[in-house]
Design an enzyme around this catalytic site. Sequence first.
Site, PDB file in Angstrom:
ATOM      1  N   TRP A 130       0.754  -0.999   0.128  1.00 39.88           N
ATOM      2  CA  TRP A 130      -0.069  -0.011  -0.114  1.00 39.88           C
ATOM      3  C   TRP A 130       0.735   1.201  -0.004  1.00 39.88           C
ATOM      4  CZ3 TRP A 130      -1.999   2.664   4.813  1.00 39.88           C
ATOM      5  CH2 TRP A 130      -3.197   3.747   4.750  1.00 39.88           C
ATOM      6  N   ASP A 211      -0.537  -5.422   9.397  1.00 38.54           N
ATOM      7  CA  ASP A 211      -1.418  -4.336   9.035  1.00 38.54           C
ATOM      8  C   ASP A 211      -2.763  -5.384   8.645  1.00 38.54           C
ATOM      9  OD1 ASP A 211      -3.396  -2.760   7.829  1.00 38.54           O
ATOM     10  OD2 ASP A 211      -1.807  -1.627   6.802  1.00 38.54           O
ATOM     11  N   LYS A 246     -13.580  -0.935   6.648  1.00 39.08           N
ATOM     12  CA  LYS A 246     -14.083  -1.851   5.446  1.00 39.08           C
ATOM     13  C   LYS A 246     -14.966  -2.911   6.070  1.00 39.08           C
ATOM     14  CE  LYS A 246      -9.969  -0.065   3.757  1.00 39.08           C
ATOM     15  NZ  LYS A 246      -9.645   0.722   2.712  1.00 39.08           N
TER      16      LYS A 246
END
Length: 403
Positions: A130, A211, A246
């Site tokens: 990312w 993460d 999310k």
Amino acid sequence: MFHHVEPFAGDPILSLNEDFQKDPRPNKINLSIGIYFDDTGRIPVLDSVRRAEAQHVAKGGPKPYLPIEGAANFRSAVQQLLFGADHEAVTSGRVATIQSVGSSGGLKVGADFINRWLPGSEVWVSDPTWDNHRSMFEGAGLKVHTYPYYDAASGGLRFAEMLSTLRTLPPQSVVLLHACCHNPTGVDLTRAQWDELIPVLRERRLLPYLDLAYQGFGDGIEADAYAARALASAGLSFFIANSFSKSMSVYGERCGALSVACPDAKQAVNVLGQLKFTVRRNYSSPPIHGGQVAATVLTDPALRAVWEAELGSMRERILAMRKKLHAVMQAKVPGRNFDYFLTQRGMFSYTGLSAEQVDVLREQHAVYLVRSGRMCLAGLNVNNVEATAVAMAQVLAQGLPRR
Ligand code: KET
């Protein structure tokens, strides 16, 4: 005063999403940002979340400052979600958890902590990762390097190369790992690979930084916590930033956490204290709303069941889109292998399209991907998947150079 201030080059993901919003073409398709859209193309408000919010609004309580570390009920619910309620790491009190402003906030607080308390440590992120990982750790003053990860030739993982690079790192190097649903590639470690990786992390005395932004989008809520639980059970010290953006579809509530698994409860008290110091001098304390909604969803048995079912159907819908896109692409571009759409997990797939091909897709077909070739399959639905495949097939047929 500010004549020397340079213009912001824009963010490769968020600026693209802004461009998409401004695009007047009615047939535009947003497969750029990592957001889950439903089959009608909307960001859903989950029933579990709506009901938890209604409870809080009905209570109508005051809005004091939260403690620096966030709300106790939220922090405890997060630990149970990540590790399981009965995990020794949780019951012994050796995990320090703060409620954070999105998992991004947690990642950055953790990076600041590392810069202060492990000053010689440098950070290793997967190639690719990312985009914001590099930016955040560098922003905290840390040096960032990459370890081999994605294999463009096979669409899989360069696991042997990854391990051999990690074996060469100095002790206390920070290794950023995606706990599930790797962003941007969708390529994850198997359980057997995690089990092989953990002894390397331990032997080299590395500091894993997990993460977990997509828990529940891979194989399920519990299954996606495998890495966190395996690291904790192996007794490693590590960081984990997790997100509800999310999994509860609460992006703008900025709801996440940072947890640090420590060797014992005494060290966890000091680590928590220093995380609090970092927070206090940045933004003082986190907001109430998202954390309380998430805590209610996680701890109220009825709402928890609704949430698990809702998250399950989001995961299933993405899988159905993966299958559909794979089938159409296979039919339209025979001779090219699109199996990666089926094997990769979570919201993203790495399509292998070049930045130029992505530009053509956007300019000529109003289909938005990130310029790295990352596609967010959670933006596909029954109404746009065919059009996406047709556009992709056309771009591939134009024969622009493939990276
Ligand atoms: N980690 C990963 C791996 C990640 O993909 C995101 C968001 C975050 C953390 C941050 O989530 P937060 O809402 O702060 O808890 N990714 C999507 C959005 C973004 O870039 O901010 C994306 O990759 O599109």
